[in-house]
Scaffold this active site. Sequence first.
Site, PDB file in Angstrom:
ATOM      1  CG  ASP A 178      21.739  25.816  21.871  1.00 52.91           C
ATOM      2  OD1 ASP A 178      20.792  26.004  22.665  1.00 52.91           O
ATOM      3  OD2 ASP A 178      22.145  24.687  21.584  1.00 52.91           O
ATOM      4  CG  ASN A 218      25.574  15.421  15.817  1.00 43.32           C
ATOM      5  OD1 ASN A 218      25.410  15.797  16.976  1.00 43.32           O
ATOM      6  ND2 ASN A 218      25.490  16.245  14.786  1.00 43.32           N
ATOM      7  CG  HIS A 261      24.811  18.613  18.830  1.00 40.35           C
ATOM      8  ND1 HIS A 261      23.999  18.632  17.714  1.00 40.35           N
ATOM      9  CD2 HIS A 261      23.955  18.655  19.880  1.00 40.35           C
ATOM     10  CE1 HIS A 261      22.744  18.697  18.066  1.00 40.35           C
ATOM     11  NE2 HIS A 261      22.688  18.708  19.381  1.00 40.35           N
ATOM     12  CD  GLU A 265      25.311  20.131  14.655  1.00 40.40           C
ATOM     13  OE1 GLU A 265      25.567  19.099  15.303  1.00 40.40           O
ATOM     14  OE2 GLU A 265      24.167  20.407  14.245  1.00 40.40           O
TER      15      GLU A 265
HETATM   16  C1  GLP Z   1      19.415  20.310  20.642  1.00 39.93           C
HETATM   17  C2  GLP Z   1      19.994  21.275  21.668  1.00 39.93           C
HETATM   18  C3  GLP Z   1      20.985  20.567  22.572  1.00 39.93           C
HETATM   19  C4  GLP Z   1      20.353  19.299  23.113  1.00 39.93           C
HETATM   20  C5  GLP Z   1      20.000  18.372  21.979  1.00 39.93           C
HETATM   21  C6  GLP Z   1      19.405  17.042  22.424  1.00 39.93           C
HETATM   22  O1  GLP Z   1      20.314  20.076  19.632  1.00 39.93           O
HETATM   23  N1  GLP Z   1      20.627  22.389  21.055  1.00 39.93           N
HETATM   24  O2  GLP Z   1      21.389  21.436  23.611  1.00 39.93           O
HETATM   25  O3  GLP Z   1      21.232  18.674  24.009  1.00 39.93           O
HETATM   26  O4  GLP Z   1      19.049  19.055  21.156  1.00 39.93           O
HETATM   27  O5  GLP Z   1      18.026  17.122  22.524  1.00 39.93           O
HETATM   28  P1  GLP Z   1      17.153  16.144  23.401  1.00 39.93           P
HETATM   29  O6  GLP Z   1      17.412  16.511  24.830  1.00 39.93           O
HETATM   30  O7  GLP Z   1      15.733  16.443  23.007  1.00 39.93           O
HETATM   31  O8  GLP Z   1      17.590  14.766  23.078  1.00 39.93           O
END
Ligand code: GLP
Length: 248
Positions: free
Chosen positions: A77, A144, A146, A151
């Site tokens: 993404d 959440n 995702h 989402e």
């Molecule tokens: C963002 C990214 C996700 C990731 C998520 C969790 O939303 N687009 O791919 O898994 O953050 O982030 P973290 O690893 O910092 O908890």
Amino acid sequence: MQSSKIERSGLQIDVFPTREEASAAAADEVEALLRKKDSVNLGLATGSTPLPFYRELVRRHREEGLSFAQMEGFNLDEYEGLPSEHPESYDSFMQQQLYAHIDARESHLLPGIYQNAEEACRAYEEKIVEKGGLDWQLLGIGGNGHIGFNEPGSPVDSRTRRIELDERTRRDAVKQFGTLEKVPLAALTMGIGTILEAKRIVLMAWGAGKAGILQKALQGPVTAEVPASFLQTHGNVRILIDEEASQG
Ligand code: GLP
């Protein structure tokens, strides 16, 4: 290395004492692919979760001479509106954490700046197909549920597309951007359907803060309200977590 296994709805769940040990297990899988195949397509994730994994790949390249010459990376993404050189773009993140330090053949990322979202997303899907599909997809999980930026509400057959970010997701990103106003409102993300086409999927999660959502995703009903729950349907998914994240 000590890990305990839990088998659940076809998912392999490995619990490690530390995130470093769990990340090394993921790096072992990538290393095995690199040693076996002439061409390896990795689906890659950002966020704080994969940091120890990227550190381990870089260490193996530097200290053990592991070559990534036949690897191509495809990121999940990108935030809308951020030029690739923006410090919070996922392009910058990937350069800093991985690509600047290894000899990968090519890195593919969705653009942050584009004229036509649909066209950019279609081109990305076509590129994945043209390169032979994803051999191995790394995922983190959002608060959440995702995956990528799919989402809650994202359908199981969704493809790469533009998506508006949830309020919760944007608030979680304030720690990187400084203020809520600076967090982009939208992103481009691979779809759930795109992710589920990867031959193998490895999801990582660390810390007590992820325990509740992990439990919902792995043990709860398969529902678009918890997009990571769709992983229960894939058949070749490994979950790598630390002990704190397993206490849900
Ligand atoms: C963002 C990214 C996700 C990731 C998520 C969790 O939303 N687009 O791919 O898994 O953050 O982030 P973290 O690893 O910092 O908890």
